[in-house]
Design a protein around this motif. Structure first.
Motif, short mmCIF file in Angstrom:
data_model
loop_
_atom_site.label_atom_id
_atom_site.label_comp_id
_atom_site.label_asym_id
_atom_site.label_seq_id
_atom_site.Cartn_x
_atom_site.Cartn_y
_atom_site.Cartn_z
N SER A 1 0.84 -1.20 0.00
CA SER A 1 0.00 0.00 0.00
C SER A 1 0.87 1.25 0.00
O SER A 1 1.86 1.33 0.72
CB SER A 1 -0.92 0.00 1.23
OG SER A 1 -1.76 1.12 1.23
N GLY A 2 0.51 2.22 -0.82
CA GLY A 2 1.30 3.43 -0.96
C GLY A 2 2.24 3.41 -2.15
O GLY A 2 2.91 4.41 -2.43
N ASP B 1 3.63 3.50 -6.00
CA ASP B 1 3.27 4.25 -7.20
C ASP B 1 2.99 3.28 -8.34
O ASP B 1 3.76 2.34 -8.57
CB ASP B 1 4.41 5.20 -7.60
CG ASP B 1 4.62 6.30 -6.58
OD1 ASP B 1 3.61 6.75 -5.98
OD2 ASP B 1 5.78 6.71 -6.37
N LYS C 1 -1.54 6.21 -6.97
CA LYS C 1 -0.94 5.68 -5.75
C LYS C 1 -1.87 4.64 -5.14
O LYS C 1 -3.04 4.92 -4.87
CB LYS C 1 -0.67 6.81 -4.74
CG LYS C 1 0.16 6.35 -3.53
CD LYS C 1 0.55 7.53 -2.68
CE LYS C 1 1.59 8.38 -3.34
NZ LYS C 1 2.91 7.69 -3.46
N ASN D 1 -3.75 2.62 -2.59
CA ASN D 1 -4.14 2.95 -1.22
C ASN D 1 -5.02 1.90 -0.55
O ASN D 1 -5.35 2.04 0.62
CB ASN D 1 -4.85 4.31 -1.18
CG ASN D 1 -6.11 4.33 -2.03
OD1 ASN D 1 -6.64 3.29 -2.42
ND2 ASN D 1 -6.58 5.52 -2.34
N PHE D 2 -5.42 0.85 -1.29
CA PHE D 2 -6.28 -0.17 -0.68
C PHE D 2 -6.02 -1.52 -1.32
O PHE D 2 -5.97 -1.63 -2.55
CB PHE D 2 -7.76 0.21 -0.84
CG PHE D 2 -8.71 -0.87 -0.38
CD1 PHE D 2 -8.97 -1.04 0.97
CD2 PHE D 2 -9.33 -1.70 -1.29
CE1 PHE D 2 -9.83 -2.03 1.40
CE2 PHE D 2 -10.20 -2.70 -0.87
CZ PHE D 2 -10.46 -2.85 0.48
N ALA E 1 -6.74 2.71 -6.11
CA ALA E 1 -5.61 3.65 -6.19
C ALA E 1 -6.14 5.03 -6.57
O ALA E 1 -7.03 5.15 -7.41
CB ALA E 1 -4.59 3.17 -7.22
N ASP E 2 -5.57 6.06 -5.94
CA ASP E 2 -5.91 7.45 -6.28
C ASP E 2 -5.20 7.82 -7.58
O ASP E 2 -3.98 7.69 -7.68
CB ASP E 2 -5.48 8.40 -5.16
CG ASP E 2 -6.28 8.17 -3.89
OD1 ASP E 2 -7.48 7.84 -4.01
OD2 ASP E 2 -5.73 8.34 -2.79
#
Length: 370
Positions: free
Chosen positions: A232-233, A235, A251, A253-254, A272-273
Motif C-alpha cells: 500500500s502506498g 506508485d 498511488k 491505497n487499498f 488507487a488514487d
C-alpha cells in the motif's frame, strides 16, 4: 584365373575402396561453430497488470424524503451543480385513507380544544373572584394548552400527508436539492414517475447521482499469486482504454483483505488514487489497466531467458558455457527475478563466460535446429 577376371576383381576392389571413402566422409560429423553471448548487467522490473475501471472518489445518490410523483426535472445528466441547486420537484399524491384519518383526528382534537377552552374560561372567572385556588386553575389552564398543542400537531400531520410538508417550509421536502457540488452522472427517472421515500424497509428511489469528477480512483483486481507482493502506498501507472498512449500516475491505497473466487481463481480488489490531467476529461466507468511493479532489481547480472535449458530429471536451469578447447559444458544456475525476457543470475556464471545461443549454430552461416 583369366586376365579378364583379374581386371574385373581389381575394378570391384577399387569401387569398394571408393565407396568406403565416400561413406566415411558422409558419416563424418562436421564441427559446428555455435554463436555465443556473454551475461550482461541490466535493470529487471517484474510487473503485473490489474484490469478494472476508473470511478469517482465521491459519489452520492439523491433520494426523496416523501413519496410522490416527479413533477418537473430542472437539469440534465452531465450538468455541473453546486450544493443546494434544485434538481427536480416532487408532487405529493396523498393516500386517501391516510388523509381521511388525519382529517378525522384534527376534527376530534378541535372538539377537545373547544371543551377545554370552555372549562378554562369558566374556571378563570372563578379564580379571578377568589372562588378556586391558583393550583386548581392552573390544572385547567394546562389541559387547555395541551389541547391546543395537540391540535397544532394534528394539523401539521394532515398537511404533511396532503402536501408533503407543513408550515412555511412546504417546499423543503418536495424540492430535490443537490447535496454536494459536482457533476450529475445519472437521472434514472423522468417526469411522471412515481418515487418512494427512503425508510427502514426500502432504500427509496434514486432521483439523481452526483459525483466530484475531479477526484477519480482506479478499482481493479489482482490474482492471489501476486497480491502478497503489493505494498500500500506504491506508485503505479493507469492506462485508460478510451485514451490511447497516455498513462496517469496513481498511488495504491487499498488492498482487499478478502478475495473472491472468479473462474476458479481467487481475485483481490485494489484501489488507487489517480492523478488527472487537465488536458483530458475522464468519464466515470472508463475501463482501465494498472501497471504495478512487483519487484525491481537495479544493475544485476542477467542473461536472456532464451539461452536457458532445464534438466529433464532435476528440472534445474542450466546453460552451456564454452570452454578453452571449443567444447561446451553444462553449468547449473541459480536464478533470481525475471521480467519474461531477461532473468537475474545469482550463481553459476560470470560476466566473461561465453554462453551457447541455441538454434543459431552452423558452419556456413545458416541456422540449424539444436
Amino acid at each position: 584365373m583369366s586376365k579378364r577376371s583379374k581386371i574385373i576383381l581389381i575394378i570391384i576392389a577399387i569401387l569398394f575402396v571408393v565407396a568406403l571413402v565416400w561413406f566415411g566422409k558422409k558419416n563424418k560429423k562436421s564441427i559446428i561453430e555455435y554463436e555465443t553471448e556473454t551475461p550482461f548487467k541490466t535493470t529487471i522490473i517484474k510487473k503485473t497488470v490489474a484490469t478494472g475501471k476508473v470511478t469517482p472518489l465521491e459519489e452520492i445518490e439523491i433520494k426523496p424524503q416523501i413519496t410522490g410523483i416527479i413533477d418537473k426535472i430542472m437539469l440534465l445528466e452531465g450538468s455541473k451543480v453546486k450544493k443546494g441547486d434544485l434538481i427536480a420537484t416532487v408532487r405529493v399524491v396523498p393516500n386517501e385513507q391516510s388523509l381521511i384519518s388525519a382529517r378525522g383526528r384534527v376534527d376530534n382534537i378541535k372538539l377537545n380544544v373547544e371543551n377545554s377552552e370552555i372549562a378554562y374560561k369558566r374556571n378563570k372567572n372563578l379564580f379571578d373572584k377568589g372562588v378556586i385556588s391558583k393550583q386548581e386553575f392552573e390544572r385547567f389552564e394546562l389541559t387547555y394548552n395541551q389541547a391546543k398543542q395537540d391540535l397544532q400537531n394534528a394539523q401539521n400531520d394532515y398537511l404533511i400527508i396532503k402536501k408533503g410538508s407543513a408550515g412555511s417550509g412546504g417546499s423543503a421536502n418536495t424540492n430535490i436539492m443537490a447535496q454536494m457540488s459536482g457533476t450529475i452522472l445519472e437521472i434514472p427517472v423522468k417526469e411522471g414517475d412515481q418515487v418512494i421515500q427512503s425508510n427502514n424497509f426500502n432504500a427509496g428511489t434514486t432521483i439523481a447521482s452526483i459525483a466530484d469528477m475531479s477526484k477519480m480512483i482506479f478499482e481493479g483486481k489482482v490474482d492471489e499469486s501476486e497480491v502478497g507482493k503489493l505494498v500500500s502506498g506504491s506508485d503505479i501507472e493507469v492506462s485508460i482504454g478510451a485514451i490511447e498512449g497516455v498513462k496517469f500516475p496513481a498511488k495504491l491505497n487499498f488492498i482487499a483483505p478478502k478475495g473472491t473466487e472468479e473462474g476458479g481463481a481467487v481475485q483481490f480488489k485494489i484501489k488507487a488514487d489517480v492523478s488527472l490531467s487537465d488536458d483530458y476529461f475522464i468519464r466515470a466507468g472508463y475501463s482501465a489497466n494498472a501497471d504495478i511493479v512487483l519487484e525491481k532489481r537495479d544493475s544485476v547480472l542477467s542473461v536472456k531467458e532464451a539461452v536457458l535449458r532445464f534438466d529433464k530429471k532435476t528440472e534445474e536451469p542450466y546453460v552451456e558455457v564454452k570452454q578453452a578447447d571449443g567444447t561446451f559444458k553444462n553449468v547449473t544456475l541459480k536464478l533470481g527475478t525475471s521480467d519474461g525476457v531477461n532473468v537475474e543470475i545469482l550463481e553459476g556464471v560470470t560476466i566473461d563466460d561465453q554462453i551457447k545461443i541455441w538454434n543459431k549454430a552452423s558452419k556456413d552461416g545458416k541456422k540449424i535446429d539444436d
